[in-house]
Design a protein around this motif. Structure first.
Motif, short mmCIF file in Angstrom:
data_model
loop_
_atom_site.label_atom_id
_atom_site.label_comp_id
_atom_site.label_asym_id
_atom_site.label_seq_id
_atom_site.Cartn_x
_atom_site.Cartn_y
_atom_site.Cartn_z
N VAL A 168 16.15 13.57 -45.73
CA VAL A 168 15.17 14.64 -45.52
C VAL A 168 14.13 14.71 -46.62
CG1 VAL A 168 16.76 16.05 -44.16
CG2 VAL A 168 16.57 16.44 -46.63
N HIS A 169 14.36 14.06 -47.76
CA HIS A 169 13.37 14.06 -48.82
C HIS A 169 12.18 13.16 -48.49
CE1 HIS A 169 16.50 16.12 -51.12
NE2 HIS A 169 15.56 16.45 -52.00
N GLY A 170 12.37 12.23 -47.55
CA GLY A 170 11.24 11.51 -46.97
C GLY A 170 10.65 10.37 -47.78
N ASN A 171 11.27 10.00 -48.90
CA ASN A 171 10.78 8.85 -49.67
C ASN A 171 11.96 8.24 -50.41
OD1 ASN A 171 10.55 9.80 -52.77
ND2 ASN A 171 10.03 11.52 -51.42
N MET A 172 11.83 6.96 -50.76
CA MET A 172 12.96 6.22 -51.33
C MET A 172 13.38 6.76 -52.70
SD MET A 172 14.34 4.00 -49.42
CE MET A 172 15.22 2.99 -50.63
N ALA A 173 12.42 7.09 -53.55
CA ALA A 173 12.77 7.54 -54.90
C ALA A 173 13.61 8.81 -54.86
CB ALA A 173 11.50 7.76 -55.72
#
Length: 270
Positions: A168-173
């Motif tokens: 749900v954070h939407g980015n790999m990092a």
């Protein structure tokens, strides 16, 4: 049972994401209608409102409860050790992301910076976000998975929740960071039966990021190697020392929840 479980988990996630995106979209449309610029204040206000709505909705519907599990002095100790565990994870997680060459997207980094620079940014990042996210992911989703899957499959429930938390954070990092942290948070919830140690960990993690940004404005663009003056030996020692804090704190949480006073989740966890 499986069908009802899937419906519940999907519903919890849908409500959470709908609130998060809906508030931002509504704010953007309002600014456009009133010919107002997209400012840092709007970003902070939208993030604050979305977290407050999430807390209210999940508490009102009784999808998650902060109460339960260990109490009294044991709970306070667990919260203290959870905070130290978060402190000990900071350097190792930074090293992991740097080793994997993972960075937040520029647009998201700009939004994050705007919140951090705002006078009320800490209310959002440090206080409300930890409460809202723990209610959703540990208090609602993990609790429901544990109810359905039982003690024997608790690590599957923890892993699934951690993966959802990362996605749900939407980015790999942020996703990798949230997934690893989510495993620790899930383990703490199972051990203690309470959301408060999880919130203490989450609060400490976000507070460290906020203080580092405010006290060392250039820290967000610095690697661990830069932070320690290019001395790889000092970097290694800092990571090792941090891991010692983290392992020691995790051991203490395990130890203080190993007695009969531990909640149902914690009694059988290992």
């Amino acid at each position: 049972m499986k069908r009802h479980l899937l419906i519940d988990i999907t519903w919890y996630l849908a409500v959470f994401l709908l609130i998060q995106t809906g508030v931002y979209i509504a704010g953007s449309l309002l600014c456009k209608a009133l010919s107002l610029p997209q400012s840092a204040t709007l970003t902070v206000a939208a993030s604050t409102l979305s977290s407050l709505l999430t807390i209210v909705v999940f508490a009102w519907r009784k999808w998650a409860s902060v109460r339960g599990g260990i109490t009294g002095g044991t709970l306070l100790l667990a919260m203290l050790w959870a905070a130290l565990l978060a402190l000990g994870c900071t350097h190792p997680m930074t090293w992991l992301l740097e080793t994997c060459h993972l960075e937040m997207p520029a647009a998201l980094q700009q939004q994050f910076t705007a919140i951090m620079q705002h006078d009320l940014g800490y209310v959002c990042i440090g206080l409300l976000v930890p409460i809202a996210e723990e209610l959703v992911f540990r208090g609602a989703i993990l609790r429901r998975l544990l109810e359905a899957m039982g003690h024997g499959k608790r690590w599957i429930a923890i892993a699934v929740t951690a993966l959802l938390f990362g996605i749900v954070h939407g980015n790999m990092a942020q996703g990798v960071n949230a997934t690893v942290i989510g495993l620790l948070l899930g383990w703490m919830y199972v051990r203690t039966g309470s959301l408060l140690p999880c919130m203490a960990f989450h609060w400490t993690n976000n507070t460290i990021a906020y203080l580092a940004f405010r006290l060392m404005p250039g820290a967000s663009d610095m690697s661990l190697n830069d932070l320690y003056g290019g001395d790889s030996r000092r970097v290694g020692l800092a990571i090792l020392f941090s891991l010692m804090i983290a392992v020691g704190a995790a051991y203490q949480i395990h130890a203080i929840t190993a007695h009969k006073g531990t909640a149902d989740h914690g009694k059988s966890a290992s």
